[in-house]
Write a protein that holds these residues in place. Structure first.
Motif, PDB file in Angstrom:
ATOM      1  N   LYS A   7      -7.404  15.905  13.243  1.00 30.97           N
ATOM      2  CA  LYS A   7      -7.250  14.513  13.653  1.00 30.97           C
ATOM      3  C   LYS A   7      -7.383  13.520  12.499  1.00 30.97           C
ATOM      4  CE  LYS A   7      -6.844  15.129  18.086  1.00 30.97           C
ATOM      5  NZ  LYS A   7      -5.706  14.705  18.844  1.00 30.97           N
ATOM      6  N   GLN A   8      -7.626  13.987  11.297  1.00 26.85           N
ATOM      7  CA  GLN A   8      -7.812  13.090  10.165  1.00 26.85           C
ATOM      8  C   GLN A   8      -6.526  12.305   9.902  1.00 26.85           C
ATOM      9  OE1 GLN A   8      -9.044  15.024   6.587  1.00 26.85           O
ATOM     10  NE2 GLN A   8      -9.499  13.115   5.541  1.00 26.85           N
ATOM     11  N   GLU A   9      -6.688  10.984   9.816  1.00 30.87           N
ATOM     12  CA  GLU A   9      -5.535  10.126   9.544  1.00 30.87           C
ATOM     13  C   GLU A   9      -5.075  10.332   8.109  1.00 30.87           C
ATOM     14  OE1 GLU A   9      -6.754   6.146  10.397  1.00 30.87           O
ATOM     15  OE2 GLU A   9      -6.708   6.487  12.558  1.00 30.87           O
ATOM     16  N   SER A  10      -3.751  10.205   7.915  1.00 30.51           N
ATOM     17  CA  SER A  10      -3.197  10.410   6.586  1.00 30.51           C
ATOM     18  C   SER A  10      -2.033   9.452   6.365  1.00 30.51           C
ATOM     19  CB  SER A  10      -2.725  11.856   6.452  1.00 30.51           C
ATOM     20  OG  SER A  10      -2.268  12.105   5.157  1.00 30.51           O
ATOM     21  N   PHE A  11      -1.978   8.886   5.158  1.00 28.20           N
ATOM     22  CA  PHE A  11      -0.893   7.994   4.767  1.00 28.20           C
ATOM     23  C   PHE A  11      -0.549   8.284   3.320  1.00 28.20           C
ATOM     24  CE2 PHE A  11       0.731   4.245   2.673  1.00 28.20           C
ATOM     25  CZ  PHE A  11       1.707   3.811   3.539  1.00 28.20           C
ATOM     26  N   GLU A  12       0.742   8.520   3.063  1.00 31.72           N
ATOM     27  CA  GLU A  12       1.198   8.761   1.692  1.00 31.72           C
ATOM     28  C   GLU A  12       2.528   8.044   1.466  1.00 31.72           C
ATOM     29  OE1 GLU A  12       1.736  12.939   0.945  1.00 31.72           O
ATOM     30  OE2 GLU A  12      -0.181  13.439   1.892  1.00 31.72           O
ATOM     31  N   ILE A  13       2.666   7.493   0.282  1.00 29.40           N
ATOM     32  CA  ILE A  13       3.965   6.968  -0.145  1.00 29.40           C
ATOM     33  C   ILE A  13       4.693   8.138  -0.789  1.00 29.40           C
ATOM     34  CG2 ILE A  13       5.182   5.351  -1.653  1.00 29.40           C
ATOM     35  CD1 ILE A  13       2.606   3.626  -1.595  1.00 29.40           C
ATOM     36  N   ARG A  14       5.807   8.528  -0.213  1.00 31.56           N
ATOM     37  CA  ARG A  14       6.575   9.643  -0.772  1.00 31.56           C
ATOM     38  C   ARG A  14       7.614   9.174  -1.789  1.00 31.56           C
ATOM     39  NH1 ARG A  14       6.170  14.472   2.565  1.00 31.56           N
ATOM     40  NH2 ARG A  14       3.931  14.600   2.888  1.00 31.56           N
ATOM     41  N   ARG A  15       8.205   8.004  -1.517  1.00 32.22           N
ATOM     42  CA  ARG A  15       9.262   7.514  -2.399  1.00 32.22           C
ATOM     43  C   ARG A  15       9.516   6.038  -2.105  1.00 32.22           C
ATOM     44  NH1 ARG A  15      13.174  10.628  -5.233  1.00 32.22           N
ATOM     45  NH2 ARG A  15      12.163  12.443  -4.313  1.00 32.22           N
TER      46      ARG A  15
END
Length: 149
Positions: A7-15
């Motif tokens: 359930k850990q939230e995750s946010f990444e900029i891929r491009r």
């Protein structure tokens, strides 16, 4: 894997990239001789596309139209895009992230591109002020509630 890790939230900029860009100055060189008292029209829109599970393309579309009297000085269109990995956010938080947080990341890139086009077109600089995407998003939600009533 524990339930907590799932359930850990995750946010990444891929491009981050320019999807489309154009600059038109149809009345040059004659427009350079007119006093610089521009009428500036600024339009902003955000498009979201789900690419696959947890991966979204966010496109910040900006159109800048500059006229002096009735003469078009220049027209600048920028579609600044980004691919973002977003996982385990509630539906409400996901929409906020896609329509506020991501455009906030993209805006400085679009502003720099617009600034470059204006400079390369040999026109006086136009400094676009920062935008409060949170306020725009919440105003949009308020309007949706009024329309649905």
């Amino acid at each position: 894997m524990s339930e907590e890790k799932k359930k850990q939230e995750s946010f990444e900029i891929r491009r981050i990239y320019i999807k489309d860009a154009s600059f038109e100055a149809p009345n040059t060189p004659n427009i350079f001789h007119i006093d610089w008292k521009p009428d500036i029209q600024f339009n902003l829109n955000t498009n979201i596309k789900k690419i696959e599970k947890n991966i979204f393309e966010v496109i910040l579309k900006i159109r800048l139209i500059v006229k002096i009297e009735n003469d078009l000085v220049f027209l600048c269109d920028i579609d600044q895009a980004g691919i973002f990995f977003i996982k385990n956010l509630s539906e409400k938080r996901l929409k906020h992230c896609l329509y506020s947080y991501c455009p906030n990341i993209l805006f400085p890139y679009a502003r720099a591109c617009i600034s470059s086009f204006i400079s390369y077109g040999s026109f006086p600089q136009i400094n676009l002020a920062p935008i409060n995407f949170d306020a725009l998003y919440y105003n949009h939600l308020k309007l949706e509630k009024k329309v649905s009533k």
